[in-house]
Motif scaffolding. Sequence first.
Motif, PDB file in Angstrom:
ATOM      1  N   HIS A  20      14.989 -12.240   7.477  1.00 30.42           N
ATOM      2  CA  HIS A  20      15.323 -11.406   6.314  1.00 30.42           C
ATOM      3  C   HIS A  20      15.312 -12.243   5.041  1.00 30.42           C
ATOM      4  N   ALA A  23      11.702 -12.864   4.094  1.00 29.83           N
ATOM      5  CA  ALA A  23      11.132 -11.633   3.522  1.00 29.83           C
ATOM      6  C   ALA A  23      11.655 -11.422   2.104  1.00 29.83           C
ATOM      7  N   LYS A  24      12.937 -11.638   1.899  1.00 28.88           N
ATOM      8  CA  LYS A  24      13.527 -11.463   0.561  1.00 28.88           C
ATOM      9  C   LYS A  24      12.934 -12.488  -0.407  1.00 28.88           C
ATOM     10  N   GLU A  27       9.494 -11.388  -1.320  1.00 34.49           N
ATOM     11  CA  GLU A  27       9.618 -10.231  -2.208  1.00 34.49           C
ATOM     12  C   GLU A  27       9.967 -10.676  -3.631  1.00 34.49           C
ATOM     13  N   GLY A  30       6.939 -12.068  -5.203  1.00 33.96           N
ATOM     14  CA  GLY A  30       6.028 -11.020  -5.672  1.00 33.96           C
ATOM     15  C   GLY A  30       6.449 -10.459  -7.013  1.00 33.96           C
ATOM     16  N   VAL A  31       7.741 -10.203  -7.169  1.00 31.36           N
ATOM     17  CA  VAL A  31       8.244  -9.688  -8.439  1.00 31.36           C
ATOM     18  C   VAL A  31       8.076 -10.746  -9.533  1.00 31.36           C
ATOM     19  N   LEU A  78       4.223  -8.422  -2.085  1.00 30.59           N
ATOM     20  CA  LEU A  78       5.153  -7.381  -1.659  1.00 30.59           C
ATOM     21  C   LEU A  78       4.767  -6.790  -0.307  1.00 30.59           C
ATOM     22  N   ALA A  81       5.929  -9.276   2.281  1.00 29.78           N
ATOM     23  CA  ALA A  81       7.374  -9.162   2.471  1.00 29.78           C
ATOM     24  C   ALA A  81       7.722  -7.951   3.328  1.00 29.78           C
ATOM     25  N   ASP A  82       7.026  -6.833   3.098  1.00 25.68           N
ATOM     26  CA  ASP A  82       7.283  -5.633   3.901  1.00 25.68           C
ATOM     27  C   ASP A  82       6.923  -5.855   5.363  1.00 25.68           C
ATOM     28  N   GLY A  85       9.612  -8.197   6.850  1.00 23.31           N
ATOM     29  CA  GLY A  85      10.901  -7.529   6.956  1.00 23.31           C
ATOM     30  C   GLY A  85      10.931  -6.378   7.935  1.00 23.31           C
ATOM     31  N   ARG A 106       0.218   0.991  -1.017  1.00 20.86           N
ATOM     32  CA  ARG A 106      -0.078  -0.225  -1.786  1.00 20.86           C
ATOM     33  C   ARG A 106      -1.563  -0.572  -1.723  1.00 20.86           C
TER      34      ARG A 106
END
Length: 147
Positions: A20, A23-24, A27, A30-31, A78, A81-82, A85, A106
């Motif tokens: 997790h 993945a976070k 993410e 990505g942002v 992203l 990450a998905d 996760g 996406r």
Amino acid sequence: MADVLMQTAEGNSLLDQVIHGIAKGVEIGGVAMLAVTAVAATVLMLVDWWRSGGRFAPAYKAYRRNLGRGILLGLEFLVIADIIGTVAVEPSFHNLGILALIVIIRTFLSFSLEVEIDGRLPWRKSGREDDDEDEASAGARPARSLG
């Protein structure tokens, strides 16, 4: 025997937390990629606009391409990450279905952005070279690109 099962459950819990966290992190990356490329594209556009003596059209064209490329790169992070996760932590058919919908949406966004950036479908070859090269051959200074 109960001690072994407890240790295994604790080990899985730790592994779930690590996954997790990864993945976070992806993410957040990505942002951050979206934000950094937006700022970089904006700075490049302003510099190109100023250097071209106020000619906005070439700078704007490069700006849109750079923003699109940044969004595509951010979307890729992203999606990664998905996948991490959803599939790595709780691999159920329900979660896999949700992941499939997210990836489809996406992917459609990525495809649409790529068509918007290039101005043509990906499988069709352009009859001419990149617009930057056309401007350079015409004597104009080409706008800079992130990619």
